[in-house]
Scaffold this active site. Structure first.
Site: not given
Ligand code: NAD
Ligand code: UFG
Length: 344
Positions: A11, A149, A153, A35, A233, A299, A297, A125, A180, A32
């Site tokens: 991922g 979600y 976590k 998915s 953010r 939430g 938006r 997260s 973050f 992985d």
């Molecule tokens: P991503 O979707 O790119 O990566 C997640 C990977 O996990 C994918 O490759 C997917 O195929 C794999 N996966 C999902 N379910 C699985 C399963 N049951 N078995 C094996 N593989 C599985 O997401 P990411 O952005 O790289 O995030 C990685 C982790 O960090 C996630 O747990 C996500 O919740 C967490 N996280 C992400 C963010 C963000 O903004 N990207 C913020 C906070 C936390």
């Molecule tokens: N935003 C817009 N337009 C868009 C998308 C986002 O204005 O099309 C704004 C949102 O309202 C927010 C900011 O941009 O003010 C950031 O939004 P993101 O969706 O990029 O990020 P969030 O902080 O809302 O949430 C993300 C992940 C969550 C995670 C959180 C903290 O989506 O899963 O960061 O790590 F939990």
């Protein structure tokens, strides 16, 4: 060489972490189910590091397969990225999220226990903090979530804390890294974030507008109690985030006795508004990003940024890259790969 199981390693964050692991002498084994990712990401990482990476296609929900993997490899520890992360989808399909994120983690922890592998890094997260009472957010802040979600976590964090507390003499080293807002991409421009659908998050939306895949950005609300009214953010470069994982492993490796459970924020400590991020993207890349102001938006919170002090004190980790660099690197990836990992 220490072997690390990297669930979800194909991922966005996982693929960047593979590079840092290899640079620092760890041997990652990716697990992985693809998915939400492509095997091309692993091939690209192999090109960057100029070596093969062990990849196992498998699902953390499949305990029998996980057991087989642990039989075949001797792991020093596990970095657990595998999980689902779309907030909106989690509201519509909560069981899918609890199953994947909570049950999947329980399986993994049970198999780790069976094999005596007790070094664990969890992808948590900033969402576990909900709407923060105080800024910057410290790790001891109250936790609360508003969507499945986030709950998944937080539930895993409770499980991890209970697991650590269950032992009179700790044998687990568990670090819950609370990310973050990760953005950016490797400087090569060959790996990056590749949303399978219309992006929910701000930066991939901006870059898809810039590349012409989407028409315009909707800025969700300009009436928040923030300097310009738009949401603030703590954006962090994904390479900095990846380095934080390696620092966490090194911290674990140098312990003489197990510490149990430690939550640690990975953020920069600075907030950036939606309009500031759009402005930085436009000025660093020279691209046009048309936008309209839209309603808030559901939430969303006004402001969220980390205290990054604990990561610095405990792990010796501080984010290095600034917002401009995050924009330039995002654009290099997006412009070189307008269709992500699908053939361009
Ligand atoms: P991503 O979707 O790119 O990566 C997640 C990977 O996990 C994918 O490759 C997917 O195929 C794999 N996966 C999902 N379910 C699985 C399963 N049951 N078995 C094996 N593989 C599985 O997401 P990411 O952005 O790289 O995030 C990685 C982790 O960090 C996630 O747990 C996500 O919740 C967490 N996280 C992400 C963010 C963000 O903004 N990207 C913020 C906070 C936390
Ligand atoms: N935003 C817009 N337009 C868009 C998308 C986002 O204005 O099309 C704004 C949102 O309202 C927010 C900011 O941009 O003010 C950031 O939004 P993101 O969706 O990029 O990020 P969030 O902080 O809302 O949430 C993300 C992940 C969550 C995670 C959180 C903290 O989506 O899963 O960061 O790590 F939990």
């Amino acid at each position: 060489m220490k072997k690390i199981l990297v669930t979800g390693g194909a991922g966005y964050i996982g693929s960047h972490t593979l590079i840092e692991l290899i640079k620092l002498g760890f041997e990652p084994v990716v697990y992985d189910n693809l998915s939400n990712s492509s095997p091309v990401a692993i091939e690209r990482v192999e090109q960057i590091v100029d070596q093969k990476i062990a990849f196992i296609k498998g699902d953390v929900l499949d305990k029998t397969h996980l057991t087989q993997v642990f039989t075949e490899h001797e792991f020093f520890g596990v970095i657990h990225f595998a999980g689902l992360k779309a907030v909106g989808e989690s509201v519509a399909k909560p069981l899918k999220y609890y199953q994947n994120n909570v049950s999947g983690t329980l399986n993994l922890l049970e198999v780790m226990t069976d094999f005596g592998v007790k070094n664990f890094i969890f992808s948590s997260s900033a969402t576990v903090y909900g709407d923060p009472e105080m800024l910057p957010i410290v790790e001891t802040a109250r936790r609360s979530c508003t969507n499945p979600y986030g709950q998944s976590k937080l539930t895993v964090e409770y499980v991890l804390e209970d697991l650590a507390k269950s032992e009179r003499v700790p044998s687990w080293n568990i670090i819950s890294l609370r990310y973050f807002n990760p953005i950016g991409a490797d400087a090569s421009g060959t790996i990056g974030e590749d949303p399978s659908d219309i992006p929910n998050n701000l930066m991939p939306y901006i870059s898809q507008v810039a590349v012409g895949k989407l028409e315009k950005l909707s800025v969700f609300g300009d009436d928040y109690d923030t300097p310009d009214g738009t949401g603030v953010r703590d954006y962090i470069h994904v390479v900095d985030l990846a380095k934080g994982h390696v620092k966490a492993l090194e911290y674990i490796a140098k312990q003489t006795s197990a510490f149990g459970f430690e939550p640690i924020n990975l953020g920069t400590g600075h907030g950036t508004s939606v309009l500031e991020l759009v402005g930085a993207f436009v000025s660093t890349t020279g691209q046009n990003v048309p936008y309209v102001i839209a309603p808030r938006r559901a939430g969303d919170i006004a402001t969220c940024y980390a205290s990054a002090d604990k990561a610095k004190t405990l792990l010796g980790w501080t984010a290095e890259f600034d917002i401009e660099r995050m924009c330039v690197d995002t654009w290099r990836w997006q412009s070189q790969n307008p269709q992500g990992y699908h053939s361009n």
